[in-house]
Design a protein around this motif. Structure first.
Motif, short mmCIF file in Angstrom:
data_model
loop_
_atom_site.label_atom_id
_atom_site.label_comp_id
_atom_site.label_asym_id
_atom_site.label_seq_id
_atom_site.Cartn_x
_atom_site.Cartn_y
_atom_site.Cartn_z
N SER A 49 66.25 11.50 26.14
CA SER A 49 67.11 10.39 26.54
C SER A 49 66.39 9.05 26.31
O SER A 49 65.20 8.91 26.56
CB SER A 49 67.47 10.53 28.02
N GLU A 50 67.15 8.08 25.84
CA GLU A 50 66.60 6.75 25.56
C GLU A 50 65.96 6.11 26.80
O GLU A 50 64.96 5.41 26.68
CB GLU A 50 67.71 5.81 25.04
N THR A 54 62.42 3.63 27.48
CA THR A 54 62.39 2.25 27.97
C THR A 54 61.40 2.09 29.12
O THR A 54 60.87 1.02 29.34
CB THR A 54 63.79 1.78 28.41
#
Length: 101
Positions: A49-50, A54
């Protein structure tokens, strides 16, 4: 005897082909890291997942990836063992009757 050996070899090839077509999934952190593999333990896909990127915590991503990989491989191992056990029972199950008499 060679017929039995040949049959066992054919059965093993059939099982391998069947395991190639079975997918297992390992997930970590609520599916944020997901690994798809075959029951022959070949990794086919890894999805991360992005939002894990981040955060910038590379170590966390690596740890979650290991968890997901191990879960997928454990599932693959369970399926493989079950298939081999079933094949063994099919091939040698009749022998049990010989010993019970």
């Amino acid at each position: 005897m060679f017929d039995k050996l040949f049959q066992a070899q054919q059965k093993a090839q059939e099982i391998k082909a069947r395991l190639d077509n079975i997918s297992v999934v390992g997930e970590a952190e609520g599916s944020k890291v997901r690994v798809i593999a075959t029951a022959n333990k070949e990794i086919k896909e890894i999805t991360i997942s992005e939002d894990l990127f981040t955060g910038g915590d590379r170590e966390q991503v690596e740890e979650l990836l290991i968890v997901a990989l191990n879960k997928a491989l454990a599932q693959a191992d369970n399926i493989s063992q079950a298939e081999m056990q079933a094949a063994t029972n099919d091939m040698f199950g009749g022998l049990g009757n010989l010993f019970n008499k």
